[in-house]
Each structure stands twice: as structure tokens, then as C-alpha cells.
Motif scaffolding. Sequence first.
Motif, short mmCIF file in Angstrom:
data_model
loop_
_atom_site.label_atom_id
_atom_site.label_comp_id
_atom_site.label_asym_id
_atom_site.label_seq_id
_atom_site.Cartn_x
_atom_site.Cartn_y
_atom_site.Cartn_z
N THR A 21 1.58 4.18 3.30
CA THR A 21 1.27 5.35 2.47
C THR A 21 0.83 4.94 1.07
O THR A 21 0.16 5.69 0.38
CB THR A 21 2.47 6.30 2.38
N SER A 22 1.22 3.74 0.66
CA SER A 22 0.81 3.19 -0.63
C SER A 22 1.00 1.68 -0.59
O SER A 22 1.68 1.16 0.30
CB SER A 22 1.61 3.80 -1.79
N LEU A 23 0.43 1.00 -1.57
CA LEU A 23 0.61 -0.46 -1.65
C LEU A 23 1.95 -0.81 -2.30
O LEU A 23 2.30 -1.98 -2.39
CB LEU A 23 -0.54 -1.11 -2.39
N GLU A 24 2.69 0.20 -2.74
CA GLU A 24 4.00 -0.03 -3.35
C GLU A 24 5.11 0.63 -2.54
O GLU A 24 6.17 0.93 -3.08
CB GLU A 24 4.03 0.53 -4.78
N ASP A 25 4.90 0.84 -1.24
CA ASP A 25 5.92 1.54 -0.45
C ASP A 25 7.05 0.63 0.02
O ASP A 25 7.97 1.07 0.70
CB ASP A 25 5.29 2.30 0.72
N GLY A 26 7.01 -0.66 -0.34
CA GLY A 26 8.11 -1.56 -0.04
C GLY A 26 8.09 -2.17 1.35
O GLY A 26 8.98 -2.95 1.68
N THR A 27 7.08 -1.86 2.15
CA THR A 27 7.00 -2.43 3.50
C THR A 27 6.35 -3.81 3.45
O THR A 27 5.66 -4.16 2.49
CB THR A 27 6.18 -1.52 4.44
N GLN A 28 6.56 -4.57 4.51
CA GLN A 28 5.93 -5.88 4.60
C GLN A 28 4.41 -5.72 4.63
O GLN A 28 3.70 -6.49 3.99
CB GLN A 28 6.40 -6.63 5.85
N VAL A 32 1.84 -7.50 1.92
CA VAL A 32 0.80 -8.45 2.34
C VAL A 32 -0.59 -7.91 1.98
O VAL A 32 -1.45 -8.65 1.49
CB VAL A 32 0.92 -8.76 3.84
N LEU A 33 -0.82 -6.62 2.20
CA LEU A 33 -2.10 -6.02 1.84
C LEU A 33 -2.35 -6.10 0.34
O LEU A 33 -3.46 -6.41 -0.10
CB LEU A 33 -2.17 -4.56 2.30
N GLY A 34 -1.32 -5.83 -0.45
CA GLY A 34 -1.45 -5.92 -1.91
C GLY A 34 -1.81 -7.32 -2.37
O GLY A 34 -2.56 -7.50 -3.33
N LEU A 35 -1.29 -8.31 -1.67
CA LEU A 35 -1.58 -9.70 -2.00
C LEU A 35 -3.03 -10.07 -1.71
O LEU A 35 -3.65 -10.83 -2.45
CB LEU A 35 -0.63 -10.61 -1.22
N HIS A 36 -3.61 -9.53 -0.63
CA HIS A 36 -4.92 -9.95 -0.16
C HIS A 36 -6.08 -9.01 -0.50
O HIS A 36 -7.24 -9.43 -0.45
CB HIS A 36 -4.89 -10.15 1.36
N TYR A 37 -5.81 -7.77 -0.84
CA TYR A 37 -6.88 -6.78 -0.95
C TYR A 37 -7.96 -7.16 -1.98
O TYR A 37 -9.14 -7.17 -1.65
CB TYR A 37 -6.32 -5.39 -1.29
N ASN A 38 -7.58 -7.45 -3.20
CA ASN A 38 -8.58 -7.72 -4.25
C ASN A 38 -9.45 -8.93 -3.94
O ASN A 38 -10.67 -8.91 -4.16
CB ASN A 38 -7.92 -7.86 -5.62
N ASN A 39 -8.84 -9.98 -3.41
CA ASN A 39 -9.62 -11.17 -3.05
C ASN A 39 -10.59 -10.86 -1.93
O ASN A 39 -11.76 -11.26 -1.98
CB ASN A 39 -8.69 -12.31 -2.67
N CYS A 40 -10.16 -10.14 -0.93
CA CYS A 40 -11.05 -9.77 0.18
C CYS A 40 -12.17 -8.86 -0.30
O CYS A 40 -13.32 -9.00 0.12
CB CYS A 40 -10.26 -9.08 1.30
#
Length: 168
Positions: A21-28, A32-40
Motif C-alpha cells: 500500500t506504500s513504500l513505508e508499510d513495514g513489509t519486506q 526491498v522495493l524502496g531500496l531498488h526503485y530509484n536505481n531501476c
Amino acid sequence: MASKIDICNLALSHIGSGEITSLEDGTQQSSVLGLHYNNCLEMALEIFPWNFCQRIDVLALSIKTVPGWQFVYQYPANCLKVWKVYDAGGYKSDKTNEFRIISDGINKFVCCRLPEAYAEYSARVNDSSMYSASFVKALSYLLAAEIVNPLNGNAQKAAEMMQKYQLS
């Protein structure tokens, strides 16, 4: 128009890993998406001249000199990749009139032999409402390729997603 979360959820759907639901929802998944999104995002923008991120701007002459080059210009702000360099009359760079990107360790520069040069380049675009449907699909596959191993440990699926990205 796909939002950042829509793109992330599309990537997750490619690998069968649920939704966020968000990149800050606390799920794995969101971590992981938050870590990779900007670079991708930057990789996908820079690899192909997508129409929504193409810009043509006059280059600002620099005081820097580089041996072998008549003109040294400042690298455009927000530029990910320079595709072509033109002169004021619209003459494009080619084999006889090439350009080169250099760095002094702090700033990047465009070197060429054209006075009053213009650069055609891919710009960083963070507003996902500007993205074309084909770009959204390509970005989702690249993102899926990057996140599948940390989430599922499936190298074969990562290779499949990368292949789909390259075909996109």
C-alpha cells in the motif's frame, strides 16, 4: 497513468509476491522495493530515448579546457544520458563531429567541436503520470528482476524478468 505504487505492485505481480500500500508499510516487499526503485527508474530512463523524457537544450559554455576539444560545455542539469549534440543550425554530431562526456571528479562536461551546441538527452523524470504505458511495463520488469532474489530467491525468475525487460 500509473503511480509509483502501481508500478511496484505490477513488479510484485510479475513474481507472485502480493501487493503493497506504500513504500513505508513495514513489509519486506516495501523495504526491498524502496531500496531498488530509484536505481531501476534511472536505469530504465537512461537505456532508451523514451519520448516523455527527451529534452533538447542549449548547452552552457564552460571555462574548462580539454586538449583535443574546441568547446567544453556544462553537462545539463537533470540529464541522465546525452544522445546527440547539435549546432545552432541543427547539424547533428556524427563520426566527423563527435562529442564526449568527461568529468573532473565533481562536475560532468560535454566536449565537442560545435559552437553554440545543443544537447538531446534523456532527463530524470520522477512524475510517473508522464510515463508511457510501454515504459511502465519495462520498468516493472526491471524492478521485478531486481527484487525477486531478495524476496523469493528465484534466480530463474530473475533471468526471465530481465529478458522481458530487455524485450520491452
